[in-house]
Design an enzyme around this catalytic site. Structure first.
Site, PDB file in Angstrom:
ATOM      1  N   ARG A 241       0.871  -1.168   0.000  1.00 57.54           N
ATOM      2  CA  ARG A 241       0.000   0.000   0.000  1.00 57.54           C
ATOM      3  C   ARG A 241       0.915   1.227   0.000  1.00 57.54           C
ATOM      4  O   ARG A 241       2.001   1.185   0.593  1.00 57.54           O
ATOM      5  CB  ARG A 241      -0.891   0.050   1.250  1.00 57.54           C
ATOM      6  CG  ARG A 241      -2.010  -0.983   1.283  1.00 57.54           C
ATOM      7  CD  ARG A 241      -3.138  -0.635   0.305  1.00 57.54           C
ATOM      8  NE  ARG A 241      -4.257  -1.551   0.381  1.00 57.54           N
ATOM      9  CZ  ARG A 241      -4.407  -2.627  -0.395  1.00 57.54           C
ATOM     10  NH1 ARG A 241      -3.502  -2.937  -1.317  1.00 57.54           N
ATOM     11  NH2 ARG A 241      -5.474  -3.384  -0.282  1.00 57.54           N
ATOM     12  N   ASP A 265       3.418   0.067  -7.639  1.00 59.86           N
ATOM     13  CA  ASP A 265       2.025  -0.196  -8.038  1.00 59.86           C
ATOM     14  C   ASP A 265       1.067   0.598  -7.158  1.00 59.86           C
ATOM     15  O   ASP A 265      -0.131   0.651  -7.449  1.00 59.86           O
ATOM     16  CB  ASP A 265       1.733  -1.702  -7.896  1.00 59.86           C
ATOM     17  CG  ASP A 265       0.374  -2.098  -8.455  1.00 59.86           C
ATOM     18  OD1 ASP A 265      -0.016  -1.546  -9.512  1.00 59.86           O
ATOM     19  OD2 ASP A 265      -0.305  -2.948  -7.845  1.00 59.86           O
ATOM     20  N   GLU A 270      -4.159   7.861  -4.218  1.00 64.58           N
ATOM     21  CA  GLU A 270      -4.546   7.176  -5.465  1.00 64.58           C
ATOM     22  C   GLU A 270      -5.905   7.664  -5.926  1.00 64.58           C
ATOM     23  O   GLU A 270      -6.805   7.803  -5.088  1.00 64.58           O
ATOM     24  CB  GLU A 270      -4.577   5.653  -5.237  1.00 64.58           C
ATOM     25  CG  GLU A 270      -3.187   5.098  -4.941  1.00 64.58           C
ATOM     26  CD  GLU A 270      -3.167   3.579  -4.723  1.00 64.58           C
ATOM     27  OE1 GLU A 270      -4.202   2.917  -4.906  1.00 64.58           O
ATOM     28  OE2 GLU A 270      -2.102   3.074  -4.364  1.00 64.58           O
ATOM     29  N   HIS A 289      -2.147   0.648  -9.511  1.00 67.19           N
ATOM     30  CA  HIS A 289      -2.647  -0.340  -8.539  1.00 67.19           C
ATOM     31  C   HIS A 289      -3.340  -1.508  -9.260  1.00 67.19           C
ATOM     32  O   HIS A 289      -4.542  -1.725  -9.106  1.00 67.19           O
ATOM     33  CB  HIS A 289      -3.616   0.339  -7.548  1.00 67.19           C
ATOM     34  CG  HIS A 289      -3.794  -0.441  -6.279  1.00 67.19           C
ATOM     35  ND1 HIS A 289      -3.958   0.134  -5.054  1.00 67.19           N
ATOM     36  CD2 HIS A 289      -3.853  -1.783  -6.041  1.00 67.19           C
ATOM     37  CE1 HIS A 289      -4.105  -0.790  -4.129  1.00 67.19           C
ATOM     38  NE2 HIS A 289      -4.044  -1.967  -4.704  1.00 67.19           N
TER      39      HIS A 289
HETATM   40  N1  LIG Z   1      -0.838  -4.035  -5.332  1.00 68.34           N
HETATM   41  C1  LIG Z   1      -1.912  -4.804  -5.237  1.00 68.34           C
HETATM   42  O1  LIG Z   1      -2.778  -4.789  -6.097  1.00 68.34           O
HETATM   43  C2  LIG Z   1      -2.064  -5.735  -4.063  1.00 68.34           C
HETATM   44  C3  LIG Z   1      -2.691  -6.958  -4.284  1.00 68.34           C
HETATM   45  C4  LIG Z   1      -2.816  -7.807  -3.206  1.00 68.34           C
HETATM   46  C5  LIG Z   1      -2.325  -7.453  -1.967  1.00 68.34           C
HETATM   47  N2  LIG Z   1      -1.738  -6.251  -1.783  1.00 68.34           N
HETATM   48  C6  LIG Z   1      -1.225  -5.885  -0.468  1.00 68.34           C
HETATM   49  O2  LIG Z   1      -0.336  -6.906  -0.030  1.00 68.34           O
HETATM   50  C7  LIG Z   1      -0.582  -7.170   1.333  1.00 68.34           C
HETATM   51  C8  LIG Z   1      -0.080  -8.557   1.687  1.00 68.34           C
HETATM   52  O3  LIG Z   1      -0.929  -9.554   1.190  1.00 68.34           O
HETATM   53  P1  LIG Z   1      -0.713 -11.104   1.606  1.00 68.34           P
HETATM   54  O4  LIG Z   1      -1.890 -11.855   1.109  1.00 68.34           O
HETATM   55  O5  LIG Z   1       0.650 -11.557   1.252  1.00 68.34           O
HETATM   56  O6  LIG Z   1      -0.828 -10.968   3.204  1.00 68.34           O
HETATM   57  P2  LIG Z   1      -0.215 -11.917   4.307  1.00 68.34           P
HETATM   58  O7  LIG Z   1      -0.909 -11.570   5.569  1.00 68.34           O
HETATM   59  O8  LIG Z   1      -0.224 -13.335   3.850  1.00 68.34           O
HETATM   60  O9  LIG Z   1       1.320 -11.454   4.368  1.00 68.34           O
HETATM   61  C9  LIG Z   1       1.752 -10.294   4.993  1.00 68.34           C
HETATM   62  C10 LIG Z   1       3.026 -10.620   5.766  1.00 68.34           C
HETATM   63  O10 LIG Z   1       3.487  -9.403   6.355  1.00 68.34           O
HETATM   64  C11 LIG Z   1       3.906  -9.700   7.676  1.00 68.34           C
HETATM   65  N3  LIG Z   1       3.789  -8.506   8.503  1.00 68.34           N
HETATM   66  C12 LIG Z   1       2.682  -7.895   8.953  1.00 68.34           C
HETATM   67  N4  LIG Z   1       3.010  -6.838   9.708  1.00 68.34           N
HETATM   68  C13 LIG Z   1       4.346  -6.793   9.731  1.00 68.34           C
HETATM   69  C14 LIG Z   1       5.279  -5.940  10.357  1.00 68.34           C
HETATM   70  N5  LIG Z   1       4.881  -4.914  11.129  1.00 68.34           N
HETATM   71  N6  LIG Z   1       6.599  -6.193  10.177  1.00 68.34           N
HETATM   72  C15 LIG Z   1       7.018  -7.243   9.423  1.00 68.34           C
HETATM   73  N7  LIG Z   1       6.180  -8.089   8.818  1.00 68.34           N
HETATM   74  C16 LIG Z   1       4.859  -7.869   8.964  1.00 68.34           C
HETATM   75  C17 LIG Z   1       2.963 -10.799   8.157  1.00 68.34           C
HETATM   76  O11 LIG Z   1       3.565 -11.540   9.234  1.00 68.34           O
HETATM   77  C18 LIG Z   1       2.786 -11.623   6.899  1.00 68.34           C
HETATM   78  O12 LIG Z   1       3.733 -12.665   6.820  1.00 68.34           O
HETATM   79  C19 LIG Z   1      -2.081  -6.945   1.479  1.00 68.34           C
HETATM   80  O13 LIG Z   1      -2.440  -6.672   2.807  1.00 68.34           O
HETATM   81  C20 LIG Z   1      -2.329  -5.769   0.570  1.00 68.34           C
HETATM   82  O14 LIG Z   1      -2.177  -4.551   1.270  1.00 68.34           O
HETATM   83  C21 LIG Z   1      -1.602  -5.388  -2.818  1.00 68.34           C
HETATM   84  O1  LIG Z   2      -5.590  -5.873  -1.495  1.00 67.50           O
HETATM   85  C1  LIG Z   2      -5.877  -6.240  -2.640  1.00 67.50           C
HETATM   86  O2  LIG Z   2      -6.466  -7.299  -2.886  1.00 67.50           O
HETATM   87  C2  LIG Z   2      -5.510  -5.378  -3.826  1.00 67.50           C
HETATM   88  O3  LIG Z   2      -4.795  -4.277  -3.460  1.00 67.50           O
HETATM   89  C3  LIG Z   2      -6.710  -4.994  -4.634  1.00 67.50           C
HETATM   90  O4  LIG Z   2      -7.377  -3.953  -4.026  1.00 67.50           O
END
Ligand SMILES: NC(=O)c1ccc[n+]([C@@H]2O[C@H](COP(=O)([O-])OP(=O)(O)OC[C@H]3O[C@@H](n4cnc5c(N)ncnc54)[C@H](O)[C@@H]3O)[C@@H](O)[C@H]2O)c1
Ligand SMILES: O=C(O)[C@H](O)CO
Length: 330
Positions: A241, A265, A270, A289
């Site tokens: 984010r 991204d 945004e 994004h």
């Molecule tokens: N750009 C996009 O379109 C897009 C798409 C999907 C997800 N995302 C973002 O990616 C993030 C991660 O998704 P995910 O499914 O891998 O989540 P997830 O929960 O599986 O992985 C996140 C990891 O971050 C770690 N974490 C959390 N807080 C932390 C901290 N303070 N210090 C160190 N590590 C920490 C957690 O332990 C976990 O292993 C989502 O929350 C979302 O914001 C963005």
């Molecule tokens: O968190 C997610 O799934 C992506 O950023 C799409 O909004």
């Protein structure tokens, strides 16, 4: 038995709507984009379920929907949920983990490759007719940096981090370090990943990928002092984010050559503002994004979010309740 009323805040695929219609009485925002806040608050007075994508779910919204029992977001990130407000009003929050991991990981690799091999910059050069006669990819002016066998550092080694690691290590032979809230022995075993502290990761990596969720603890998680630790040849990639990074500090690091480039991204604001200096930097690749934005994955996310909502409303135990609200199921 009466069917629960549901409001859908943005257009969704017809097949997903048909599935929801089998189980619920649905009303939907039919115009392009997402229902504006005022219209949303008017529309939810009677609903028990909300299917949304990024709309802020806070105390004000919950106050307009006294019958609301579940909010299902078509995203894995749920930083738009006010978790305390939802907990105190006993509203369950659901999200879409796993179905988008590979698609987002593909995009992260694309950002790494585009930034380091200067794909967007050189594409623009060719299309502008500025490819000089006699120049070739052997000439220094078009040189980039290798991704293969470089050192990668992943901050936030969760579901998507794991999918990035798989591609980077098995596909590109990269050497992997990671920093996470807790150690991930399975990632160490599968990818030979080395767990280290944040400072070591930043100092050693050629590519730093940020993949943590946005939480109160990760606002401006990467700041000025972190960019100062990075190599001047390093690339910073953010697909988490925008607010997980101090954007002003990142801009300064890019302008002063503290880091070589970035692949982004996500942004603080945004859509990104047209006067944002990042948009003028040839060494920065910017995307709107689109991490999960393929037709199949967005369909899978919408269908999963719909199933999550139906499960929550029909009294069965929903699988994808966000972890901070799972205590509401007890
Ligand atoms: N750009 C996009 O379109 C897009 C798409 C999907 C997800 N995302 C973002 O990616 C993030 C991660 O998704 P995910 O499914 O891998 O989540 P997830 O929960 O599986 O992985 C996140 C990891 O971050 C770690 N974490 C959390 N807080 C932390 C901290 N303070 N210090 C160190 N590590 C920490 C957690 O332990 C976990 O292993 C989502 O929350 C979302 O914001 C963005
Ligand atoms: O968190 C997610 O799934 C992506 O950023 C799409 O909004």
């Amino acid at each position: 038995m009466s069917r629960p009323k549901v409001y859908i805040t943005k257009p969704i695929p017809a097949e997903v709507r048909a599935y929801l219609d089998q189980h619920c009485d649905c009303t939907q925002w039919e115009e392009a984009g997402v229902a504006p806040r005022e219209r949303l608050l008017e529309a939810i007075q009677d609903v028990e379920g909300l299917l949304t994508h990024g709309s802020l779910v806070d105390d004000e919204l919950l106050g307009h929907a006294p019958k609301l029992r579940a909010v299902s977001t078509i995203s894995v990130g749920y930083n738009h949920f006010d978790l305390d407000a939802m907990r105190s009003r006993e509203v369950i929050g659901l999200h879409t983990p796993y179905v988008l991991d590979d698609t987002v990981a593909d995009l992260v690799l694309a950002l790494m490759l585009s930034a380091s091999r200067r794909i967007a910059e050189l594409d623009a050069l060719v299309k502008a007719g500025k490819w000089q006669k006699g120049s070739s990819t052997n000439e220094q002016e078009h040189f980039g940096m290798d991704v293969h066998h470089a050192k990668l550092g992943i901050i936030g080694m969760g579901r998507i981090g794991d999918a990035i690691a798989k591609r980077a290590v098995h596909g590109f032979g990269m050497e992997l370090r990671y920093y996470n809230r807790s150690r991930r022995p399975e990632a160490e075993e599968r990818y030979g990943a080395q767990y280290c502290d944040l400072e070591e990761l930043l100092r050693e990596s050629d590519f730093v990928v940020l993949m943590t969720p946005l939480t109160p603890k990760t606002v401006h998680y990467i700041r000025k002092e972190h960019f100062e630790l990075m190599k001047p040849t390093a690339f910073f990639i953010n697909a988490s984010r925008g607010q997980t990074v101090d954007e002003a500090a990142m801009i300064e690091a890019l302008q002063s050559g503290k880091i070589r480039g970035a692949g982004l991204d996500v942004f603080d604001v945004e859509p990104v503002q047209p006067d944002n200096p990042l948009l003028k930097m040839p060494n920065v690749v910017t995307l709107p994004h689109i991490g999960s934005a393929t037709a199949q994955t967005r369909f899978d996310m919408a269908m999963l979010a719909a199933r999550n909502l139906v499960e929550a409303l029909n009294g069965s135990r929903p699988q994808h309740v966000v972890k901070e609200l799972q205590s509401l199921l007890n």
